[in-house]
Design an enzyme around this catalytic site. Structure first.
Site, PDB file in Angstrom:
ATOM      1  N   GLU A 123      -0.701   5.067  13.621  1.00  0.00           N
ATOM      2  CA  GLU A 123      -0.358   6.279  12.864  1.00  0.00           C
ATOM      3  C   GLU A 123      -0.518   7.532  13.712  1.00  0.00           C
ATOM      4  O   GLU A 123       0.321   8.439  13.660  1.00  0.00           O
ATOM      5  CB  GLU A 123      -1.215   6.387  11.601  1.00  0.00           C
ATOM      6  CG  GLU A 123      -0.801   7.580  10.734  1.00  0.00           C
ATOM      7  CD  GLU A 123      -1.502   7.624   9.393  1.00  0.00           C
ATOM      8  OE1 GLU A 123      -1.101   8.459   8.554  1.00  0.00           O
ATOM      9  OE2 GLU A 123      -2.453   6.833   9.171  1.00  0.00           O
ATOM     10  N   LYS A 183      -9.798   8.053   2.644  1.00  0.00           N
ATOM     11  CA  LYS A 183     -10.214   6.661   2.469  1.00  0.00           C
ATOM     12  C   LYS A 183     -11.606   6.422   3.050  1.00  0.00           C
ATOM     13  O   LYS A 183     -12.242   5.418   2.727  1.00  0.00           O
ATOM     14  CB  LYS A 183      -9.209   5.717   3.132  1.00  0.00           C
ATOM     15  CG  LYS A 183      -7.856   5.626   2.419  1.00  0.00           C
ATOM     16  CD  LYS A 183      -6.952   4.609   3.094  1.00  0.00           C
ATOM     17  CE  LYS A 183      -5.595   4.505   2.413  1.00  0.00           C
ATOM     18  NZ  LYS A 183      -4.714   5.655   2.732  1.00  0.00           N
ATOM     19  N   PHE A 228       1.663  -3.527   3.917  1.00  0.00           N
ATOM     20  CA  PHE A 228       2.025  -4.849   4.423  1.00  0.00           C
ATOM     21  C   PHE A 228       3.521  -5.074   4.206  1.00  0.00           C
ATOM     22  O   PHE A 228       4.088  -4.690   3.183  1.00  0.00           O
ATOM     23  CB  PHE A 228       1.249  -5.937   3.682  1.00  0.00           C
ATOM     24  CG  PHE A 228      -0.197  -6.082   4.088  1.00  0.00           C
ATOM     25  CD1 PHE A 228      -0.725  -5.346   5.137  1.00  0.00           C
ATOM     26  CD2 PHE A 228      -1.027  -6.962   3.422  1.00  0.00           C
ATOM     27  CE1 PHE A 228      -2.051  -5.482   5.516  1.00  0.00           C
ATOM     28  CE2 PHE A 228      -2.362  -7.112   3.783  1.00  0.00           C
ATOM     29  CZ  PHE A 228      -2.868  -6.367   4.832  1.00  0.00           C
ATOM     30  N   HIS A 285      -9.841   1.982   0.306  1.00  0.00           N
ATOM     31  CA  HIS A 285      -8.378   1.863   0.257  1.00  0.00           C
ATOM     32  C   HIS A 285      -7.956   1.300  -1.097  1.00  0.00           C
ATOM     33  O   HIS A 285      -8.203   0.129  -1.391  1.00  0.00           O
ATOM     34  CB  HIS A 285      -7.910   0.960   1.394  1.00  0.00           C
ATOM     35  CG  HIS A 285      -6.428   0.886   1.551  1.00  0.00           C
ATOM     36  ND1 HIS A 285      -5.559   1.655   0.808  1.00  0.00           N
ATOM     37  CD2 HIS A 285      -5.646   0.119   2.362  1.00  0.00           C
ATOM     38  CE1 HIS A 285      -4.319   1.369   1.154  1.00  0.00           C
ATOM     39  NE2 HIS A 285      -4.348   0.438   2.093  1.00  0.00           N
ATOM     40  N   CYS A 339       0.804  -1.225   0.000  1.00  0.00           N
ATOM     41  CA  CYS A 339       0.000   0.000   0.000  1.00  0.00           C
ATOM     42  C   CYS A 339       0.839   1.277   0.000  1.00  0.00           C
ATOM     43  O   CYS A 339       0.299   2.375  -0.047  1.00  0.00           O
ATOM     44  CB  CYS A 339      -0.955  -0.017   1.189  1.00  0.00           C
ATOM     45  SG  CYS A 339      -2.010  -1.478   1.173  1.00  0.00           S
ATOM     46  N   HIS A 374      -2.662   7.920   6.215  1.00  0.00           N
ATOM     47  CA  HIS A 374      -2.864   6.591   5.627  1.00  0.00           C
ATOM     48  C   HIS A 374      -4.170   5.999   6.156  1.00  0.00           C
ATOM     49  O   HIS A 374      -4.919   5.400   5.380  1.00  0.00           O
ATOM     50  CB  HIS A 374      -1.687   5.677   5.968  1.00  0.00           C
ATOM     51  CG  HIS A 374      -1.834   4.298   5.396  1.00  0.00           C
ATOM     52  ND1 HIS A 374      -1.828   4.060   4.042  1.00  0.00           N
ATOM     53  CD2 HIS A 374      -2.014   3.084   5.992  1.00  0.00           C
ATOM     54  CE1 HIS A 374      -1.988   2.762   3.823  1.00  0.00           C
ATOM     55  NE2 HIS A 374      -2.109   2.152   4.989  1.00  0.00           N
TER      56      HIS A 374
END
Length: 412
Positions: free
Chosen positions: A314, A335, A399, A340, A163, A303
């Site tokens: 975050e 998002k 990831f 996403h 991502c 994010h």
């Protein structure tokens, strides 16, 4: 001496609308793009919702033969690139195509083609697998197709860092231009992951929201009742060029690229570092690269995917980097509307930061209903805000522990 790098064109294919003005209006009006899945029958799946691109018709961009030779993720890349080049008013006939590069990000690439051809193999045997299977499926083919279509012979690279892919792509394009290896780079990301296999995999990880009865409220970053992310698809493409090149051709300049940071948590294949260490270091690197103090940042496009662990980590990372200024920042997650877009998220969200700077408006985090004490920053809840944004930061975390941060600033 390093060259200054600016943004002169934007192209958008998204779940909340394709084309720059439709996309931006949807974000400012808090329009959710999450609906019931229509691209396949989701019966039996625990998650039946996604952020599909519903206004994309391949026939508007390609003839039938060409469309059949392109996976959906490559179609998105080409369509959004055409928009971005037109928006930049970039005359390729008058450009040195040897000095124009393409750096795109995609986390998954042509997974729809992979699934289709795996089915052909199982049902009809190896002799019936398409000769185009591999070149349609591999993740680099989006960038390759852009170069082939527009005859762009400069550096051509694909970033695959989950991502964080397209944030890394834009950051790498920034460095390439800074060092004078190209005059123009088409950058950003593209992704088309709404397929049975991909969705089944994410569902098995318990990573997705299962709020199937209320799809438009499913993506709820920072909210105490968030239960997982919602997969989206689309592309966000930027025309990036050296300031010298932009000024020489009289380009309209949106914003300047100021800084880039990239780190790894080195912690876990899917879970974020709960202390936010890698994410914090990525933001610090970007600030150092931009030669900016934390207090200079006005807005962060987070994010924040709407997962319990990710959003909390975050926020903790932002507090580590910004200290008391963290509570003076606007920190929203678009998002909540787009879902996403995985490897394409960074390209789309870079465009959000650029538009926030140029248009003086910050899009909201929608579906914020129940405050979470662990996510106590100003997330611009539910309603867009007028604000002077001189410096904006975009975060992407993937990831494998990949972290990437971009900083954009008002062009002066």
């Amino acid at each position: 001496m390093q060259k200054r790098v600016v943004i002169s064109g934007l192209g958008i294919i998204s779940p909340v609308g394709s084309g720059l003005e439709v996309f931006w209006a949807s974000l400012l009006n808090g329009v959710p793009g999450i609906k019931n899945i229509t691209r396949y029958d989701p019966t039996g799946f625990s998650t039946k919702i996604a952020g599909e691109v519903v206004d994309f018709e391949p026939a508007n961009y390609f003839d039938k033969k060409e469309a059949r030779r392109l996976d959906r993720f490559a179609q998105f890349a080409l369509a959004a690139t055409g928009m971005a080049i037109q928006d930049a008013d970039l005359n390729l006939e008058e450009s040195d195509r040897d000095r124009i590069g393409v750096i795109l990000g995609s986390g998954i690439g042509g997974i729809e083609t992979l699934e289709n051809q795996a089915r052909v193999l199982a049902e009809k045997g190896p002799g019936r697998v398409s000769s185009l299977f591999v070149p349609m499926m591999i993740a680099n083919i989006g960038a390759a197709q852009v170069a082939i279509t527009y005859r762009l012979r400069g550096p051509n690279i694909t970033s695959v860092s989950a991502c964080a892919s397209s944030t890394n792509a834009v950051g790498d394009a920034f460095k390439l231009l800074q060092r004078g290896y190209a005059d123009v780079v088409i950058s950003g990301g593209t992704e088309a992951p709404i397929t049975p296999l991909a969705m089944a995999g994410f569902s098995s990880m318990k990573a997705l929201s299962c709020r199937n009865e209320e799809p438009q409220k499913a993506s709820r970053p920072f909210d105490a009742q968030r239960d997982g992310f919602v997969v989206g698809e689309g592309a966000g493409i930027l025309v990036m060029e050296t300031l010298d090149h932009a000024l020489k051709r009289g380009a309209r300049i949106y914003a300047e690229v100021a800084g880039y940071g990239s780190t790894c948590d080195a912690y876990h294949i899917v879970a974020p570092d709960p202390e936010g260490g890698g994410a914090a270091n990525s933001m610090r690197e970007a600030l150092t690269d931009a030669e900016l103090a934390p207090e200079a940042v006005d807005y962060i496009n987070a994010h924040a995917t709407s997962t319990p662990l990710g959003d909390k980590a975050e926020v903790l990372a932002i507090k580590k980097v910004f200290g008391s200024h963290a509570y003076k920042l606007a920190v929203s997650s678009t998002k909540s509307m787009t879902g996403h877009l995985l490897g394409a998220a960074g390209g789309l969200e870079a465009a959000v930061c650029i538009l926030a700077i140029t248009r003086g408006k910050i899009p909201p985090t929608i579906n914020y209903e129940f405050p979470d004490p662990d996510c106590d920053l100003d997330c611009v809840p539910n309603t867009a805000r007028n604000a002077e944004v001189k410096v904006a930061m975009s975060n992407s975390f993937g990831f494998g522990g990949h972290n990437a941060t971009l900083i954009f600033k008002k062009f002066e």
